[in-house]
Design a protein around this motif. Structure first.
Motif, PDB file in Angstrom:
ATOM      1  N   ASN A   1      26.541  28.025  42.187  1.00  0.00           N
ATOM      2  CA  ASN A   1      27.089  28.167  41.706  1.00  0.00           C
ATOM      3  C   ASN A   1      26.067  29.303  41.443  1.00  0.00           C
ATOM      4  OD1 ASN A   1      26.087  25.596  40.239  1.00  0.00           O
ATOM      5  ND2 ASN A   1      28.149  26.206  39.255  1.00  0.00           N
ATOM      6  N   GLN A   2      26.453  30.683  40.788  1.00  0.00           N
ATOM      7  CA  GLN A   2      26.655  32.231  41.333  1.00  0.00           C
ATOM      8  C   GLN A   2      27.017  32.904  39.869  1.00  0.00           C
ATOM      9  OE1 GLN A   2      27.720  34.579  44.588  1.00  0.00           O
ATOM     10  NE2 GLN A   2      26.489  35.842  44.220  1.00  0.00           N
ATOM     11  N   THR A   3      25.842  33.442  39.421  1.00  0.00           N
ATOM     12  CA  THR A   3      26.378  33.987  37.989  1.00  0.00           C
ATOM     13  C   THR A   3      26.574  35.657  37.829  1.00  0.00           C
ATOM     14  OG1 THR A   3      24.767  32.206  36.197  1.00  0.00           O
ATOM     15  CG2 THR A   3      25.405  34.240  35.466  1.00  0.00           C
ATOM     16  N   PHE A   4      27.097  36.627  37.496  1.00  0.00           N
ATOM     17  CA  PHE A   4      27.645  37.469  37.677  1.00  0.00           C
ATOM     18  C   PHE A   4      27.422  38.603  36.338  1.00  0.00           C
ATOM     19  CE2 PHE A   4      29.271  35.317  41.537  1.00  0.00           C
ATOM     20  CZ  PHE A   4      29.149  36.596  42.108  1.00  0.00           C
ATOM     21  N   PHE A   5      27.303  39.270  36.652  1.00  0.00           N
ATOM     22  CA  PHE A   5      27.599  40.631  35.005  1.00  0.00           C
ATOM     23  C   PHE A   5      28.635  41.514  36.076  1.00  0.00           C
ATOM     24  CE2 PHE A   5      27.571  45.134  34.463  1.00  0.00           C
ATOM     25  CZ  PHE A   5      27.268  45.345  32.914  1.00  0.00           C
ATOM     26  N   PHE A   6      29.273  41.719  35.363  1.00  0.00           N
ATOM     27  CA  PHE A   6      31.083  41.722  35.226  1.00  0.00           C
ATOM     28  C   PHE A   6      31.744  42.960  34.670  1.00  0.00           C
ATOM     29  CE2 PHE A   6      35.948  41.518  34.542  1.00  0.00           C
ATOM     30  CZ  PHE A   6      36.217  42.232  35.396  1.00  0.00           C
ATOM     31  N   ARG A   7      31.684  44.427  34.993  1.00  0.00           N
ATOM     32  CA  ARG A   7      31.582  45.066  33.743  1.00  0.00           C
ATOM     33  C   ARG A   7      33.340  45.834  34.934  1.00  0.00           C
ATOM     34  NH1 ARG A   7      28.927  50.695  34.032  1.00  0.00           N
ATOM     35  NH2 ARG A   7      29.545  51.280  36.233  1.00  0.00           N
ATOM     36  N   ASN A   8      34.459  45.844  33.344  1.00  0.00           N
ATOM     37  CA  ASN A   8      35.563  46.437  34.335  1.00  0.00           C
ATOM     38  C   ASN A   8      35.727  47.808  32.936  1.00  0.00           C
ATOM     39  OD1 ASN A   8      38.778  46.860  33.350  1.00  0.00           O
ATOM     40  ND2 ASN A   8      38.433  46.094  35.746  1.00  0.00           N
TER      41      ASN A   8
ATOM     42  N   ILE B   1      21.327  32.577  40.779  1.00  0.00           N
ATOM     43  CA  ILE B   1      22.267  32.679  42.180  1.00  0.00           C
ATOM     44  C   ILE B   1      21.059  30.480  42.426  1.00  0.00           C
ATOM     45  CG2 ILE B   1      22.808  31.612  44.980  1.00  0.00           C
ATOM     46  CD1 ILE B   1      22.352  34.792  45.020  1.00  0.00           C
ATOM     47  N   LYS B   2      22.384  29.236  42.499  1.00  0.00           N
ATOM     48  CA  LYS B   2      21.887  28.249  42.114  1.00  0.00           C
ATOM     49  C   LYS B   2      22.275  27.503  43.651  1.00  0.00           C
ATOM     50  CE  LYS B   2      20.878  24.178  39.128  1.00  0.00           C
ATOM     51  NZ  LYS B   2      21.047  23.986  37.689  1.00  0.00           N
ATOM     52  N   SER B   3      22.043  26.364  44.222  1.00  0.00           N
ATOM     53  CA  SER B   3      22.851  26.167  45.556  1.00  0.00           C
ATOM     54  C   SER B   3      21.902  24.766  45.757  1.00  0.00           C
ATOM     55  CB  SER B   3      21.937  26.730  47.412  1.00  0.00           C
ATOM     56  OG  SER B   3      21.053  26.549  46.735  1.00  0.00           O
ATOM     57  N   ILE B   4      21.119  24.511  45.217  1.00  0.00           N
ATOM     58  CA  ILE B   4      20.594  22.525  45.128  1.00  0.00           C
ATOM     59  C   ILE B   4      20.979  22.501  43.832  1.00  0.00           C
ATOM     60  CG2 ILE B   4      18.727  21.171  45.317  1.00  0.00           C
ATOM     61  CD1 ILE B   4      17.379  23.648  46.952  1.00  0.00           C
ATOM     62  N   ASN B   5      21.860  21.058  43.470  1.00  0.00           N
ATOM     63  CA  ASN B   5      21.645  20.857  42.313  1.00  0.00           C
ATOM     64  C   ASN B   5      22.877  21.475  41.034  1.00  0.00           C
ATOM     65  OD1 ASN B   5      19.694  18.786  42.195  1.00  0.00           O
ATOM     66  ND2 ASN B   5      17.455  20.002  41.675  1.00  0.00           N
ATOM     67  N   THR B   6      23.473  22.347  42.196  1.00  0.00           N
ATOM     68  CA  THR B   6      24.494  22.174  41.701  1.00  0.00           C
ATOM     69  C   THR B   6      25.775  21.757  40.073  1.00  0.00           C
ATOM     70  OG1 THR B   6      26.044  21.651  43.289  1.00  0.00           O
ATOM     71  CG2 THR B   6      25.026  24.046  43.031  1.00  0.00           C
ATOM     72  N   GLN B   7      26.196  22.865  39.014  1.00  0.00           N
ATOM     73  CA  GLN B   7      26.972  22.421  38.026  1.00  0.00           C
ATOM     74  C   GLN B   7      28.569  22.774  38.223  1.00  0.00           C
ATOM     75  OE1 GLN B   7      26.052  24.277  34.049  1.00  0.00           O
ATOM     76  NE2 GLN B   7      27.527  23.153  33.487  1.00  0.00           N
ATOM     77  N   LYS B   8      29.255  21.476  38.355  1.00  0.00           N
ATOM     78  CA  LYS B   8      30.199  21.327  39.063  1.00  0.00           C
ATOM     79  C   LYS B   8      31.039  21.866  37.492  1.00  0.00           C
ATOM     80  CE  LYS B   8      34.799  18.921  40.436  1.00  0.00           C
ATOM     81  NZ  LYS B   8      35.531  17.616  40.680  1.00  0.00           N
ATOM     82  N   LEU B   9      31.717  23.375  37.658  1.00  0.00           N
ATOM     83  CA  LEU B   9      32.927  23.990  36.538  1.00  0.00           C
ATOM     84  C   LEU B   9      33.995  22.958  36.740  1.00  0.00           C
ATOM     85  CD1 LEU B   9      31.211  27.636  36.290  1.00  0.00           C
ATOM     86  CD2 LEU B   9      30.927  25.387  34.917  1.00  0.00           C
ATOM     87  N   ASN B  10      34.942  23.646  35.732  1.00  0.00           N
ATOM     88  CA  ASN B  10      36.666  23.133  36.542  1.00  0.00           C
ATOM     89  C   ASN B  10      37.512  24.004  35.881  1.00  0.00           C
ATOM     90  OD1 ASN B  10      36.321  20.671  37.156  1.00  0.00           O
ATOM     91  ND2 ASN B  10      35.077  20.336  34.959  1.00  0.00           N
ATOM     92  N   ARG B  11      37.015  25.036  35.518  1.00  0.00           N
ATOM     93  CA  ARG B  11      38.385  26.163  34.509  1.00  0.00           C
ATOM     94  C   ARG B  11      38.133  27.085  35.337  1.00  0.00           C
ATOM     95  NH1 ARG B  11      39.302  27.681  29.310  1.00  0.00           N
ATOM     96  NH2 ARG B  11      37.671  26.763  28.581  1.00  0.00           N
ATOM     97  N   PRO B  12      39.573  26.977  36.496  1.00  0.00           N
ATOM     98  CA  PRO B  12      39.804  28.092  37.488  1.00  0.00           C
ATOM     99  C   PRO B  12      39.892  29.718  36.610  1.00  0.00           C
ATOM    100  CG  PRO B  12      42.010  26.820  36.906  1.00  0.00           C
ATOM    101  CD  PRO B  12      41.052  26.293  35.714  1.00  0.00           C
TER     102      PRO B  12
END
Length: 357
Positions: free
Chosen positions: A95-102, A311-322
């Motif tokens: 899992n990885q979380t991002f700040f996104f700016r457009n 960043i989370k590489s242990i005990n990850t959470q599966k997401l399903n939305r493309p």
């Protein structure tokens, strides 16, 4: 420095006759020889026997140390970067979380500005594929519209997020790392980067119709950039790529021709022994001219930024939305307190294309 037989020669200036020579070898007790005594005895050849050093708790096996003075070529360095990719970059889901700016800028005026916090799930790890966005899933956690573009809905620019991963050097196979024979490589030297010594490798695409960026627009006529590769691990720490495309007629706007340029900057950071995307900046520049007389009409910039926040590489959470669907039916109420209490500092990203070529 002695040869493999332990033999060496040395020239000694008369001014140093009162000095001493220290003879040492790993695993032996060093010995000291008086130069003056050698001169007085007229000794030109001396055989020195060193006594082994007896370690109290450690037994050393015989070790052969060898080295080569031949420097690595640019091609060999890039090849090692690819070979070591599985060791340097996480190969498991994470899992990885991002700040996104457009931002969309037209004639120096910001006409659209969105910011979001997006959680992602990379289902295969940092592995090269033809369409990385299809292997990554996500959810919008926070969103903030600073300048609303009335021609789009509030999440109209969020689809840009998915395609950013198709620009990544490690995740996408459409670049110099996976197709080095389509590029000329040049070793620019060894330079400092984030307190590390790295190889600086420049590249120029000699087949600009292939393996450039996979944007889906007309073929590039120029494509070049720079890789910064760690000297020890051969991990790529920074990637810069500039692309200029052939002009094409804008189908949605008859009578207009577009000249597109792209500037890509990506950096990677170490987390729990593996490298992940740290910062990703993509600038798409379009110069619009009249098809009839080639006169200038206006220019636009689509500027996208990703900044890793977790960043989370242990005990990850599966997401399903493309990724391509995270902006659909994903209503997120704007939380003004969140944006007041959280700030995200992006690297200085001046929109300069002159440095590309």
């Amino acid at each position: 420095m002695a040869n493999k037989e332990g033999e060496f020669s040395i020239l000694i200036d008369k001014a140093n006759f009162n000095d001493k020579i220290i003879v040492s070898a790993f695993g032996y007790i060093s010995d000291t020889i008086s130069i003056k005594n050698l001169v007085d005895a007229n000794k030109h050849y001396v055989k020195v026997k060193l006594r082994p050093f007896h370690f109290q708790t450690i037994n050393l096996n015989e070790v052969v140390v060898s080295s080569t003075s031949k420097p690595l070529s640019a091609e060999e360095i890039v090849a090692k970067a690819l070979i070591n990719a599985e060791l340097n970059y996480d190969q498991n889901p994470y899992n990885q979380t991002f700040f996104f700016r457009n931002q969309v800028i037209k004639n120096n005026e910001i006409i659209s500005h969105d910011e979001s916090i997006i959680a992602t799930y990379n289902s295969i790890g940092m592995k090269g594929t033809n369409n990385p966005d299809e292997k990554i899933f996500g959810e919008i956690q926070q969103t903030h519209v600073i300048v609303k573009n009335d021609s789009k809905n509030n999440l109209g620019n969020i689809n840009t997020f998915a395609f950013l991963f198709n620009r990544d050097l490690i995740l996408s196979k459409a670049n110099v790392l996976y197709k080095p024979t389509s590029y000329t490589l040049k070793k620019e030297g060894i330079v400092p980067y984030n307190e590390q010594k790295v190889y600086k490798i420049s590249f120029q695409n000699i087949e600009p119709g292939a393996y450039s960026t996979g944007y889906g627009y007309p073929a590039p006529k120029k494509s070049s950039g720079v890789l910064y590769i760690d000297m020890q691990t051969f991990a790529i720490l920074k990637y810069e790529h500039c692309v200029t495309r052939e002009p094409f007629e804008v189908k949605s706007q008859p009578g207009k021709t577009a000249q597109m340029n792209h500037k890509i900057t990506i950096t990677y950071k170490l987390s729990e022994g593996k490298y992940f995307i740290n910062y990703l900046n993509v600038i798409d520049k379009s110069i619009i001219t009249s098809t009839a007389d080639n006169s200038y009409l206006y220019d636009t910039y689509n500027v996208s930024n990703l900044l890793s926040t977790e960043i989370k590489s242990i005990n990850t959470q599966k997401l399903n939305r493309p990724l391509l669907k995270i902006g659909l039916n994903n209503a997120v109420q704007e939380n003004l307190d969140f944006w007041k209490n959280n700030s995200f500092i992006l690297p200085d990203e001046k929109i300069i294309f002159d440095l590309c070529y």
